[in-house]
Scaffold this active site. Structure first.
Site, PDB file in Angstrom:
ATOM      1  N   CYS A   3      -6.747  -3.062   7.003  1.00 35.23           N
ATOM      2  CA  CYS A   3      -7.868  -2.135   7.100  1.00 35.23           C
ATOM      3  C   CYS A   3      -9.059  -2.585   6.285  1.00 35.23           C
ATOM      4  O   CYS A   3     -10.158  -2.134   6.509  1.00 35.23           O
ATOM      5  CB  CYS A   3      -7.429  -0.750   6.655  1.00 35.23           C
ATOM      6  SG  CYS A   3      -6.889  -0.717   4.941  1.00 35.23           S
ATOM      7  N   CYS A  36       0.841  -1.197   0.000  1.00 37.76           N
ATOM      8  CA  CYS A  36       0.000   0.000   0.000  1.00 37.76           C
ATOM      9  C   CYS A  36       0.879   1.251   0.000  1.00 37.76           C
ATOM     10  O   CYS A  36       0.628   2.202  -0.730  1.00 37.76           O
ATOM     11  CB  CYS A  36      -0.939  -0.006   1.192  1.00 37.76           C
ATOM     12  SG  CYS A  36      -2.071   1.388   1.214  1.00 37.76           S
TER      13      CYS A  36
END
Lengths: 354, 395
Positions: free
Chosen positions: A191, A94
């Site tokens: 997440c 990410c």
């Protein structure tokens, strides 16, 4: 801005130092986005918090739709790597592809000079304008591990305002600024999971990655059956469901045979690893092997090792002591004291170094 | 950063006219009585509400009893659909709702909900490439209505997203031929042209005061006499049992003052805004490649310019414009970062390369030629930047 304590205080510190600050939030894909469920990093709650804090700080705030690219890259990567038998670290990817590429490009296109985040890490400008990446001052919160994928051209645009503080300091600042998030819990790593349970996630989104298979010893004797390779971690002892005259540990996996390889404690551990997709923060690949402290997981203790760049761009890491939990897919990150030198993704253990 | 702010989002909201504010002010802390109360305070409030009702009825050419004061456009749209539907339910009548794919959400979502909760049959009339309903398509949608039932046609008067005006009198006449009743969401209309309920020939009409320099939280629903209506906003006898709840006296006073101003001033303001708008449209069409004007080129709201830009994320553009001090909006805009292709742009036949790239610039009283020049200067650059923004990503 995630709506959490760290990025909120980071924004506040920048405003205090006189920067012209723009708040940005990435709307990331999450399993139950749009269903009003209790998802985490993209909930309207987080968003509302971030927006209110931005307003309190007197800065604009924009939410960037990152769902599609995040799902196509990070979530798909997570699924694919598990299906291939690795234990991936999506946060590394990410930062590499989303935060410091997609978001950074958005920020630069808005004429921003820097992208600031709430990571616990520090940068330092050295000779010749080179940026060094340092651990956060709070050793317990240090996040340089997940930033080890950054290159010079990214780090030159990066600011980590909370890296100079400890987490308790940051909470105190949040309280002093009356930010409504001062007491919020730290966010979790994955997440995009609705409930933090990656096993359930894989069962639903990548059932092909979770196939039962044999539990084998190193010499190929079958001792039982496993429920799917992603359910196990290297070094794991409990929950194997087999009775044996000695305690058994997960040594490794054999994705080609969909087998879980187990053995006794003295079979556990390796002296070395091979890592690929290596990033050298200084930019140049070292010519000679060097001594470094190496972290093989985000929360692992740094271990003394010798790091040898290989001609094909990969590295061989040879530890002074055997390590029990070297896991393909995780990052191996190299440190010289507080300085993060870079890192790579573990492709396999290195038995030659045993 | 540009410190000179340019507000081109008047279709979203307008500033309260100072004359309207003056009319409202006494009703906050001076004449604060409840209009239903028996005493002098109550009578004072009641008079203000009833005077406002007279004004609204007069300027819209309908009967004072046909005016229902509400909390705004969304509530008016809700009541316009729910009131007739609830009545039909009590009579056991079959219900047919007929609407378009370019309605405001207040109508579109309510209609879908009534399909799911009240068993209403929902028919959606297509629109042409400008977002207009044709007589033939409406006729087709009105075929084979169940006898003895309620058929309610809800058509947007002036489209909020693309500015197109529907030929309401012609369409209403057709609906009435088939025994249907007609609601029009005219929330965008006041101040941009005539708004005569009798000439429009509709049975229900919705307004929202803050769209025409009135206060937020106030609006009007017109319910023509003879329309069967059982409110979904039940309470005491306010508004002749059509909308329960203590009167928002300052809001009602402000609504009447603002609507009267809008009706009196549009002949002057509309041509001025249309001229500025035309300059804006021409300038953008000249300067920006791969651009389409959305909505009808001529029969549209005078202060309304709307575009679709190919291969562009409308949200990104809005963000860049905000950073340059230009306040605009888009049909697919979403401040929580979850934009969807605009259903309105899809309904007028635009492909996926266009439907996320909507931009709406809506002019108002304060808009100047300098504002238009500023936008023509900034917008092409920002569109180039926004089109370059999504980087290619490879793992």
């Amino acid at each position: 801005m995630s709506g959490g304590v760290d990025s909120s205080v980071a924004a506040a510190l920048l405003v205090e130092r006189g920067y012209d600050v723009i708040g940005m939030m990435m709307r990331l894909w999450s399993e139950d986005c749009g269903t009003g469920g209790s998802n985490r990093c993209c909930t309207p709650d987080q968003l509302l918090d971030a927006r209110r804090i931005a307003d309190q700080l007197g800065i604009p705030f924009y939410v960037i739709d990152t769902q599609d690219v995040f799902r196509r890259t990070i979530v798909q990567f997570f699924i694919d790597r598990y299906a291939a038998g690795d234990t991936p670290n999506p946060c590394l990817e990410c930062n590499r592809h989303i935060r410091f590429e997609w978001l950074l490009n958005h920020a630069l296109a808005m004429d921003a000079d820097f992208l600031a985040t709430g990571h616990y890490a520090r940068t330092q400008y050295g000779a010749g304008g080179r940026v060094r990446l340092l651990k956060g001052l709070d050793d317990a919160k240090d996040q340089s591990y997940v930033l080890s994928v950054l290159s010079q051209d990214k780090l030159r645009h990066a600011l980590f305002p909370v890296g100079d503080y400890t987490k308790p300091d940051v909470r105190r600042m949040a309280e002093k600024l009356a930010l409504p998030v001062a007491q919020k819990h730290d966010s979790q790593d994955l997440c995009f999971l609705a409930d933090g349970d990656y096993r359930r996630f894989l069962a639903e989104h990548a059932p092909e990655a979770i196939r039962p298979g044999p539990i084998l010893t190193r010499d190929g004797r079958q001792l039982g059956e496993h429920t799917g390779l992603p359910h196990y971690t290297i070094g794991q002892r409990k929950g194997l469901g087999i009775s044996y005259h000695e305690a058994l540990y997960v040594l490794t996996t054999d994705p080609a045979k969909n087998a879980l390889i187990v053995g006794t404690q003295d079979e556990l551990g390796h002296r070395g690893l091979i890592a690929g997709r290596v990033n050298w923060i200084a930019g140049d690949t070292p010519l000679e092997p060097f001594r470094a402290d190496v972290k093989i997981r985000y929360k692992a203790r740094p271990a003394a090792a010798r790091v040898s760049p290989l001609p094909d761009g990969r590295v061989r890491v040879t530890f002074d002591e055997r390590l029990n939990a070297i896991t393909p897919g995780q990052g191996a990150v190299f440190y010289d004291g507080d300085e993060c030198l870079g890192g790579g993704i573990i492709t396999r253990v290195d038995d030659d170094a045993r | 950063m540009n410190t000179q702010l340019v507000y081109l989002d008047h279709s979203a909201s307008t500033p309260l006219d100072p004359r309207v504010l003056d009319a409202m002010l006494p009703y906050f802390s001076e004449h604060y009585g409840n209009s239903l109360a028996v005493h002098s305070f109550g009578r004072q409030a009641e008079r203000a509400v009833e005077d406002a009702r007279d004004t609204v009825a007069r300027v819209m050419n309908c009967h004072r009893h046909e005016i229902v004061f509400t909390s705004g456009g969304t509530e008016s749209d809700n009541l316009a659909l729910r009131g007739p539907v609830q009545y039909a339910l009590t009579q056991g009548q079959p219900i047919t709702l007929i609407t378009t794919p370019v309605e405001h959400k207040a109508v579109a979502v309510t209609a879908r909900q009534l399909r799911d909760t009240a068993g209403a049959a929902l028919r959606v009339v297509p629109v042409d490439e400008h977002g207009r309903v044709s007589a033939d398509d409406l006729r087709a949608a009105l075929q084979n209505l169940p006898s003895g039932g309620l058929a309610l046609v809800s058509l947007i008067h002036s489209n909020n997203e693309i500015g197109t005006r529907n030929p309401i009198p012609e369409l209403a006449a057709i609906a009435h031929e088939y025994g249907a009743i007609v609601h029009t969401d005219a929330v965008q209309a006041p101040g941009h042209g005539p708004l005569d309920v009798s000439a429009l020939d509709v049975d229900l009409l919705s307004l929202s005061s803050h769209k025409f320099y009135g206060p937020k939280g106030a609006g009007v629903l017109v319910v023509r006499n003879g329309i069967d209506f059982l409110t979904s906003h039940s309470g005491a006898k306010h508004e002749d049992y059509r909308r329960g709840g203590t009167h928002n006296v300052p809001g009602i006073v402000g609504t009447a003052a603002a609507l009267e101003l809008a009706m009196n001033t549009w002949p002057e303001t509309a041509p001025r805004l249309a001229a500025l708008r035309d300059r804006l449209v021409e300038g953008i069409m000249d300067r920006v490649p791969d651009t389409r004007l959305t909505g009808h080129p001529a029969d549209r709201l005078p202060g309304h310019a709307s575009f679709a830009f190919a291969h562009l994320d409308g949200n990104t553009l809005l963000m860049l414009l905000d950073q340059s001090g230009i306040a605009a909006s888009s049909g697919s805009a979403c401040k929580v970062g979850d934009p969807r292709p605009s259903p309105v742009l899809e309904a007028i036949g635009l492909g996926p390369e266009w439907t996320r790239g909507g931009l709406r610039l809506t002019l108002g009283h304060s808009t100047t030629g300098a504002d238009i020049s500023a936008v023509l200067d900034v917008l092409p650059k920002k569109i180039r930047a926004a089109r370059q923004m999504p980087p290619s990503i490879s793992v």
